[in-house]
Enzyme design. Structure first.
Site, PDB file in Angstrom:
ATOM      1  N   HIS A 279     -29.437 -23.908-102.310  1.00  0.00           N
ATOM      2  CA  HIS A 279     -28.645 -22.687-102.558  1.00  0.00           C
ATOM      3  C   HIS A 279     -29.553 -21.444-102.549  1.00  0.00           C
ATOM      4  O   HIS A 279     -29.273 -20.474-103.243  1.00  0.00           O
ATOM      5  CB  HIS A 279     -27.907 -22.831-103.890  1.00  0.00           C
ATOM      6  CG  HIS A 279     -26.755 -21.892-104.087  1.00  0.00           C
ATOM      7  ND1 HIS A 279     -25.891 -21.526-103.076  1.00  0.00           N
ATOM      8  CD2 HIS A 279     -26.308 -21.238-105.197  1.00  0.00           C
ATOM      9  CE1 HIS A 279     -24.978 -20.690-103.559  1.00  0.00           C
ATOM     10  NE2 HIS A 279     -25.213 -20.486-104.842  1.00  0.00           N
TER      11      HIS A 279
ATOM     12  N   ASP B 140     -22.628 -24.828-108.569  1.00  0.00           N
ATOM     13  CA  ASP B 140     -23.646 -23.927-108.024  1.00  0.00           C
ATOM     14  C   ASP B 140     -24.468 -23.222-109.108  1.00  0.00           C
ATOM     15  O   ASP B 140     -24.034 -23.099-110.247  1.00  0.00           O
ATOM     16  CB  ASP B 140     -22.976 -22.835-107.174  1.00  0.00           C
ATOM     17  CG  ASP B 140     -22.491 -23.369-105.831  1.00  0.00           C
ATOM     18  OD1 ASP B 140     -22.409 -24.597-105.679  1.00  0.00           O
ATOM     19  OD2 ASP B 140     -22.192 -22.541-104.959  1.00  0.00           O
TER      20      ASP B 140
ATOM     21  N   HIS C 163     -19.329 -23.488-111.178  1.00  0.00           N
ATOM     22  CA  HIS C 163     -20.725 -23.172-111.504  1.00  0.00           C
ATOM     23  C   HIS C 163     -21.146 -23.891-112.783  1.00  0.00           C
ATOM     24  O   HIS C 163     -20.366 -23.979-113.729  1.00  0.00           O
ATOM     25  CB  HIS C 163     -20.896 -21.663-111.655  1.00  0.00           C
ATOM     26  CG  HIS C 163     -20.615 -20.912-110.379  1.00  0.00           C
ATOM     27  ND1 HIS C 163     -19.324 -20.638-109.969  1.00  0.00           N
ATOM     28  CD2 HIS C 163     -21.440 -20.432-109.418  1.00  0.00           C
ATOM     29  CE1 HIS C 163     -19.372 -19.997-108.808  1.00  0.00           C
ATOM     30  NE2 HIS C 163     -20.644 -19.862-108.446  1.00  0.00           N
TER      31      HIS C 163
ATOM     32  N   HIS D 108     -31.022 -16.691-104.740  1.00  0.00           N
ATOM     33  CA  HIS D 108     -29.618 -16.311-104.684  1.00  0.00           C
ATOM     34  C   HIS D 108     -29.404 -14.905-104.116  1.00  0.00           C
ATOM     35  O   HIS D 108     -28.523 -14.153-104.555  1.00  0.00           O
ATOM     36  CB  HIS D 108     -28.976 -16.410-106.077  1.00  0.00           C
ATOM     37  CG  HIS D 108     -27.505 -16.728-106.036  1.00  0.00           C
ATOM     38  ND1 HIS D 108     -26.538 -15.754-105.993  1.00  0.00           N
ATOM     39  CD2 HIS D 108     -26.845 -17.905-106.014  1.00  0.00           C
ATOM     40  CE1 HIS D 108     -25.344 -16.331-105.970  1.00  0.00           C
ATOM     41  NE2 HIS D 108     -25.505 -17.634-105.970  1.00  0.00           N
TER      42      HIS D 108
HETATM   43 ZN    ZN Z   1     -24.209 -19.176-106.121  1.00  0.00          ZN
END
Ligand code: ZN
Length: 296
Positions: free
Chosen positions: A164, A113, A267, A168
């Site tokens: 995503h 991510d 991530h 964010h």
């Molecule tokens: Zn995230």
């Protein structure tokens, strides 16, 4: 000279009856396929361009056909896209707001991510390529707009794309439906611009903060909402530190928590320790599970 031919009353009746039968037959023939098309197919294809919200309280990430929906006899033919993929295993998500918590098969999915990151995403792509592993990347729209070449590389190397959100925002799920829709559409648009033709079939809410409405909006854009089953918490430096302690933590979580069907969350943005951890743990993963990109 030209006398109009007169039909005998009996002849006229026969002609009329024949015409009626022919017409009825034609109607029956055309009506039959229309009825078939209106019936929900067993494979569960869902037209996602629904103008009104679903009245049922169940999560919108249903792959089963809506049983209560009456067949619409006057509805226009459904548009060809976007639709929820029908080749996926039947699954109702058990994550927040019905999001997916597992891959739906025995295979395991690595998800990364918060990229694309100009420094670490290419290194992660190199590592995955060296091991022949395909993963899933949940991209932030703002960054995809800034680094389109990395987005294009992710798609070209066979990884699955996931939306995503644009920036964010952790509370996107509390905003209006219009704000959510604009955010997700803007994000998908820049990803599509960078990687034309690459499907974006998944959505992950920042922090996993899915709400029913957010999942509905994602579904309306042809995306399945994806939570996770294994969280490496590779961002939690206050608890695990940086360097070798963090690397050990990530490796330990993956080796002890991974199950068949796990979706593993890590991530690729500003995370050198995550990269180091995957260098170490990928051989273990490959020896123990089948790694797949989320199916599209
Ligand atoms: Zn995230």
């Amino acid at each position: 000279l030209f006398r109009r031919p007169q039909l005998h009353p009996v002849q006229a009746a026969v002609v009329l009856a024949t015409l009626t039968v022919t017409l009825l037959g034609a109607v029956a023939c055309t009506a039959k396929p229309a009825q078939t098309a209106a019936a929900p197919s067993p494979s569960g294809s869902i037209v996602t361009e629904e103008p009104t919200p679903e009245p049922t309280p169940t999560p919108s990430l249903e792959l089963t056909p809506e049983p209560t929906a009456p067949p619409k006899t006057t509805a226009p033919p459904p548009p060809p896209a976007p639709v929820v993929p029908v080749n996926l295993p039947m699954q109702t998500g058990t994550g927040p707001a019905g999001s997916l918590r597992s891959t739906g098969s025995e295979s395991v999915a690595l998800t990364f991510d918060d990229g694309p990151d100009p420094v670490y995403t290419p290194q992660m792509l190199d590592l995955l390529k060296a091991h022949g592993v395909k993963a899933t990347f949940c991209l932030i729209g703002r960054l995809a707009d800034a680094y389109p070449a990395i987005v294009a590389r992710i798609a070209a190397e066979g990884h699955t794309l996931c939306n995503h959100t644009w920036s964010h925002s952790l509370d996107l799920g509390k905003q209006t439906k219009e704000v959510m829709l604009n955010d997700l559409m803007a994000t998908s648009n820049v990803i599509h611009k960078a990687a034309p033709g690459a499907p974006i079939k998944y959505f992950r809410a920042p922090g996993g903060y899915f709400t029913t409405t957010l999942v509905e909006v994602a579904t309306s854009l042809g995306m399945r909402s994806m939570y996770w089953g294994v969280d490496t918490r590779d961002w939690e430096t206050s608890k695990w530190g940086t360097g070798q302690t963090m690397v050990n933590h990530i490796v330990s979580v993956i080796e002890t928590k991974t199950r068949r069907g796990s979706i593993i969350l890590s991530h690729d943005a500003h995370k050198p320790d995550t990269l180091a951890a995957y260098k170490q743990v990928l051989p273990w993963l490959q020896a123990n599970v089948k790694l797949i990109p989320m199916p599209v």
